[in-house]
Design a protein around this motif. Structure first.
Motif, mmCIF file in Angstrom:
data_model
loop_
_atom_site.group_PDB
_atom_site.id
_atom_site.type_symbol
_atom_site.label_atom_id
_atom_site.label_comp_id
_atom_site.label_asym_id
_atom_site.label_seq_id
_atom_site.Cartn_x
_atom_site.Cartn_y
_atom_site.Cartn_z
ATOM 1 N N LEU A 24 0.844 -1.181 0.000
ATOM 2 C CA LEU A 24 0.000 0.000 0.000
ATOM 3 C C LEU A 24 0.889 1.243 0.000
ATOM 4 O O LEU A 24 1.722 1.414 0.891
ATOM 5 N N SER A 25 0.699 2.102 -0.986
ATOM 6 C CA SER A 25 1.495 3.313 -1.101
ATOM 7 C C SER A 25 0.569 4.506 -1.302
ATOM 8 O O SER A 25 -0.654 4.364 -1.380
ATOM 9 N N GLY A 26 1.151 5.680 -1.396
ATOM 10 C CA GLY A 26 0.383 6.898 -1.551
ATOM 11 C C GLY A 26 1.019 8.016 -0.761
ATOM 12 O O GLY A 26 2.011 7.812 -0.052
ATOM 13 N N PRO A 27 0.474 9.234 -0.827
ATOM 14 C CA PRO A 27 1.083 10.387 -0.161
ATOM 15 C C PRO A 27 0.969 10.297 1.353
ATOM 16 O O PRO A 27 0.159 9.543 1.903
ATOM 17 N N SER A 28 1.770 11.101 2.035
ATOM 18 C CA SER A 28 1.699 11.170 3.495
ATOM 19 C C SER A 28 0.300 11.570 3.932
ATOM 20 O O SER A 28 -0.271 12.518 3.394
ATOM 21 N N GLY A 29 -0.258 10.839 4.899
ATOM 22 C CA GLY A 29 -1.566 11.167 5.434
ATOM 23 C C GLY A 29 -2.733 10.485 4.755
ATOM 24 O O GLY A 29 -3.873 10.626 5.202
ATOM 25 N N VAL A 30 -2.480 9.716 3.684
ATOM 26 C CA VAL A 30 -3.591 9.104 2.961
ATOM 27 C C VAL A 30 -4.166 7.893 3.689
ATOM 28 O O VAL A 30 -5.290 7.462 3.418
ATOM 29 N N GLY A 31 -3.400 7.316 4.617
ATOM 30 C CA GLY A 31 -3.908 6.182 5.389
ATOM 31 C C GLY A 31 -3.251 4.857 5.077
ATOM 32 O O GLY A 31 -3.833 3.799 5.357
ATOM 33 N N LYS A 32 -2.042 4.878 4.542
ATOM 34 C CA LYS A 32 -1.365 3.632 4.165
ATOM 35 C C LYS A 32 -1.243 2.672 5.342
ATOM 36 O O LYS A 32 -1.610 1.503 5.244
ATOM 37 N N SER A 33 -0.707 3.183 6.458
ATOM 38 C CA SER A 33 -0.479 2.309 7.609
ATOM 39 C C SER A 33 -1.790 1.850 8.238
ATOM 40 O O SER A 33 -1.934 0.683 8.615
ATOM 41 N N SER A 34 -2.754 2.762 8.356
ATOM 42 C CA SER A 34 -4.029 2.408 8.993
ATOM 43 C C SER A 34 -4.783 1.361 8.189
ATOM 44 O O SER A 34 -5.289 0.367 8.736
ATOM 45 N N VAL A 35 -4.871 1.572 6.875
ATOM 46 C CA VAL A 35 -5.582 0.615 6.022
ATOM 47 C C VAL A 35 -4.809 -0.700 5.956
ATOM 48 O O VAL A 35 -5.392 -1.788 6.026
ATOM 49 N N GLY A 36 -3.484 -0.602 5.847
ATOM 50 C CA GLY A 36 -2.676 -1.816 5.816
ATOM 51 C C GLY A 36 -2.825 -2.636 7.074
ATOM 52 O O GLY A 36 -2.942 -3.868 7.029
ATOM 53 N N TRP A 37 -2.832 -1.953 8.233
ATOM 54 C CA TRP A 37 -2.994 -2.683 9.496
ATOM 55 C C TRP A 37 -4.361 -3.354 9.557
ATOM 56 O O TRP A 37 -4.486 -4.475 10.054
ATOM 57 N N GLU A 38 -5.393 -2.697 9.046
ATOM 58 C CA GLU A 38 -6.728 -3.290 9.072
ATOM 59 C C GLU A 38 -6.796 -4.532 8.194
ATOM 60 O O GLU A 38 -7.403 -5.539 8.579
#
Length: 366
Positions: free
Chosen positions: A4-18
């Protein structure tokens, strides 16, 4: 591997963790890696951050596989096919799916500012997002505008190959990682109970050391061994620590600062066994029950560093009280090392106290 990639703040880590959490709850042995957590070395090598992160991820992969991993979720920034190739070329047996997350400029600003971290960089993030619109590296792009984390994770899985990870291949014999040797560079280990401030203080010491001109690296052991369901996660994290530290040594780091476990002597010894030549200095951060409870409550309100899978984020008061009680019990664990009492102190005061206790580390041990 789902990237999962994208700009800072887009939610990469949050969505990836889910995505990771849902798969693991379903019984699929899944790992999660935040790319930022395996590239904390300063100065970076001449060939850049992606070469270092790719090297470290490839070195960790056999350890995940030894623990039975079936799939891996990776969050991290990338913007060209050449950068993606840094990773895929090192892991030829891995099926990569690259997903770029997108959201409109207004919502990206709102999400970025809601994090409460470096609001001065919000316009850079918006410009970064606009630049990514011209990229072609990703297999798919998912618009998460107006979606909560759970709904965004569901959409990503639906769009990725018809329901990522799809039908998993048969389990193959687990890889065996080659032994690593990180040499004799010194290691500064921060131990302490949950909410004692290990990651905050360790990271600030890391910043001070590299600003002084000493090439340095930083590792939070909780962030390099995220695998569920799992048996011996300490074994996994210890192996990954040795592998990542060897990568940082190759990149020129001359010392390592670690945010470690709560930390009995036996726990630290198990890590140290895989770093047998490294002079180890242990700092034990201590706080009383009232201080720990206050810090747990602040983390529950979203204060402090935003780390994937933070067990305190958005929890109810009952859950936070139980975490604080567990932290108070952890704080009773004694052991060797420099005890640093943090009650009533601000971060900069604790850092100053640590610097006073460790002397001129890393050039000499206290």
């Amino acid at each position: 591997m789902l990237w999962l990639s994208g700009p800072s703040g887009v939610g990469k880590s949050s969505v990836g963790w889910e995505v990771f959490a849902r798969l693991s709850r379903d019984g699929v042995t899944t790992a999660f890696v935040d790319g930022d957590q395996i590239g904390m070395c300063h100065p970076l090598p001449e060939n850049g951050a992606h070469a270092l992160r790719a090297r470290n991820l490839a070195a960790m992969l056999p350890h995940f596989r030894q623990e039975g991993v079936r799939c891996l979720v990776l969050s991290g920034f990338v913007d060209t096919a050449e950068e993606v190739a840094e990773y895929t070329s090192r892991m030829p047996g891995v099926a990569f799916t690259s997903c770029r997350l997108w959201v409109g400029g207004a919502e990206l600003r709102r999400r970025f500012l809601a994090r409460g971290w470096r609001p001065d960089l919000v316009e850079d993030a918006v410009a970064e997002a606009a630049g990514l619109e011209r990229s072609t590296y990703a297999d798919l792009c998912v618009d998460t505008g107006g979606l909560g984390v759970a709904e965004a994770a569901r959409l990503v899985r639906e769009r990725a190959a018809g329901g990522w990870p799809g039908v998993l291949p048969a389990v193959t014999p687990h890889e065996v990682a080659a032994p690593v040797d990180s040499g004799t560079a010194p290691v500064l280990w921060f131990a302490g109970a949950t909410a004692s401030g290990k990651s905050t203080i360790a990271y600030e010491i890391f910043r001070e050391v590299f600003r002084s001109g000493t090439p340095a690296a930083y590792v939070d052991v909780k962030q390099i061994g995220v695998l569920r369901p799992i048996g011996d996660d300490l074994r996994l994290k210890a192996r990954n620590l040795a592998a990542v530290w060897a990568g940082y040594r190759e990149a020129g780091a001359e010392c390592l600062i670690v945010s470690g476990e709560a930390g009995s002597d036996d726990t630290i010894r198990r890590y140290a066994e895989l770093l047998p030549k490294a002079p180890l200095t242990v700092c034990r951060l201590h706080a009383g029950p009232a201080t720990l409870a206050e810090r747990v409550a602040r983390r529950g309100r979203g204060e402090g560093p935003a780390l994937p899978g933070d067990e305190m984020k958005n929890r109810d008061m009952g859950a936070l009280r139980r975490i604080a009680e567990r932290a108070a019990a952890e704080a009773q664990t004694g052991g060797e090392g420099l005890r640093i009492d943090t009650d009533g102190l601000q971060v900069h005061e604790v850092v100053a106290l640590v610097r006073d206790r460790i002397g001129d580390w890393p050039t000499a041990r206290p």
